[in-house]
Every structure is written in C-alpha cells, then in structure tokens.
Design a protein around this motif. Sequence first.
Motif, short mmCIF file in Angstrom:
data_model
loop_
_atom_site.label_atom_id
_atom_site.label_comp_id
_atom_site.label_asym_id
_atom_site.label_seq_id
_atom_site.Cartn_x
_atom_site.Cartn_y
_atom_site.Cartn_z
N VAL A 185 0.83 -1.17 0.34
CA VAL A 185 -0.51 -0.01 -0.19
C VAL A 185 0.77 1.56 -0.22
CG1 VAL A 185 -1.85 1.19 1.76
CG2 VAL A 185 -1.39 -1.25 1.43
N TYR A 186 0.63 1.86 -0.63
CA TYR A 186 1.14 3.36 -1.20
C TYR A 186 0.64 4.75 -1.32
CZ TYR A 186 0.98 2.40 -6.22
OH TYR A 186 0.77 2.48 -7.24
N LEU A 187 1.06 5.71 -1.21
CA LEU A 187 0.06 7.39 -1.51
C LEU A 187 0.71 7.57 -2.63
CD1 LEU A 187 -1.88 8.75 0.17
CD2 LEU A 187 0.58 10.03 1.24
N HIS B 186 -4.17 9.85 -2.07
CA HIS B 186 -4.96 9.17 -2.21
C HIS B 186 -3.47 7.17 -2.09
CE1 HIS B 186 -8.03 11.24 -3.93
NE2 HIS B 186 -6.91 11.67 -4.96
N TYR B 187 -4.37 6.22 -1.60
CA TYR B 187 -3.58 5.31 -1.05
C TYR B 187 -3.73 4.43 -2.41
CZ TYR B 187 -2.34 6.92 3.12
OH TYR B 187 -1.94 7.22 4.18
N CYS B 188 -2.85 3.44 -2.83
CA CYS B 188 -3.16 2.47 -3.67
C CYS B 188 -2.53 1.13 -3.43
CB CYS B 188 -2.34 2.46 -5.39
SG CYS B 188 -2.81 4.40 -6.39
N GLY C 47 -7.10 4.47 -5.80
CA GLY C 47 -7.83 5.46 -4.34
C GLY C 47 -9.45 5.18 -4.07
N ALA D 260 -9.41 1.68 -2.41
CA ALA D 260 -8.87 1.60 -0.84
C ALA D 260 -9.86 2.77 -0.04
CB ALA D 260 -7.40 2.23 -0.87
N ASN E 285 -4.72 1.88 4.32
CA ASN E 285 -3.95 2.43 4.07
C ASN E 285 -2.77 2.10 4.37
OD1 ASN E 285 -3.39 2.72 6.94
ND2 ASN E 285 -5.44 3.92 7.46
N LYS E 286 -1.53 3.28 4.90
CA LYS E 286 -0.33 2.66 4.87
C LYS E 286 -0.36 1.60 5.83
CE LYS E 286 4.14 3.18 3.50
NZ LYS E 286 4.51 2.28 2.09
N ASP F 155 0.06 -1.79 4.76
CA ASP F 155 1.28 -1.82 3.86
C ASP F 155 2.21 -3.64 4.99
OD1 ASP F 155 3.03 -1.91 1.45
OD2 ASP F 155 4.80 -0.61 3.26
#
Length: 183
Positions: free
Chosen positions: A54-56, A61-63, A96, A99, A105-106, A109
């Motif tokens: 998970v990254y911003l 927006h998170y992916c 986005g 998520a 979210n992060k 990850d």
Amino acid sequence: MGCRLIKKASNGSLLWGVIVETEAYSQEEPACHGFKKRTSANETLFGLPGRLYVYLTYGSHYCVNIVTEKANWANGVLLRAISIPGENERIASGPGLLAKKFGLNKTHDNLPISVENNIWLAEKTASISMQKIIETTRVGISKAKQLKWRWYLQSSRSVSKREKGDRVPPKELSWYPTHLDGL
C-alpha cells in the motif's frame, strides 16, 4: 480478476466485492516502483507473495497492490476496481476509491492477506469465467505505456477506465455480484 476481496470489520460484518479491474507491475519494466532499486518505500514489493503493498499517490490517495511472484523480485498486481453488491456501482471504481471504501492505508502495508488478518481473497464465482475480459494498457503511467498489463471485466459498470471504443454496458446487461457464497 474475478476473485472476491473480503474485509471483516471490528463488529464482525463483512465488506466484500468482486475484483473487476487490475494492473500488473514487474521489476523488469520502468513503471514498477522496484525498477531502479530497492528502498524503504518499496520494500514490501520485494517481499513474500500474498501481502498487501500500500502506498500513497499524489499525496492524498492510497493504492492497494497484492505482491506476487517471489521474494526478492518486485512484482505486484494493483487492484483498480471492485464491484460491491448493494453499493453504488462507482463506489470503488479506481484505486483511490477502492482503498478508501475498504479502509486500507499505509498501516496495512506488508500485511499478509489472510482470514486471521481480517482481509482475504476468495475464489472467483463461476459466472466470471463466462465473461469477456479485456486486456489493454495501464492507466496513469508515463513509462512502459505500451505494455498490455491491465485487465477488466467488460460487462462490469464498476471499471474505472474503459478501452477506447468500449462503451459502458447498460444496467440490464451489466454483470454485478449478488451474494457471497462458497466461503
């Protein structure tokens, strides 16, 4: 494609939907976050398969990706769109939005996808295998744009971006998940 993403809330309720659009990324091509080198930001992508990466993006927006292939080789599948029964067909049509709807979210990850971690994948429904899957180029990248590493379920109205000339199907012809079976 066609598998169901399921997340169990703290109150025990299940949020689920069918994955209707994905993109693939691999260390061998320049659009992949792990193409140039391994860093603290992309470490998860080099990890064990079956974990969330998970990254911003764009600072807001998170992916959500699922790490694939093997450890020490950056590979992942970006979840681009999910069709959720009983919800607006566009509620999770885009990385986005997906998520956000699933509350990812992060902090998620590097989380292994499993029932024990309250987020998992279930087999695709039989009706998915009867549907046409479109293979096309990825969205929103500037490198390796020619690779046809994006797939979507043509009959879903939840797809984030359709191939040029591919019209959104009318509601009466659209495929939509109706129940969560086989768990």
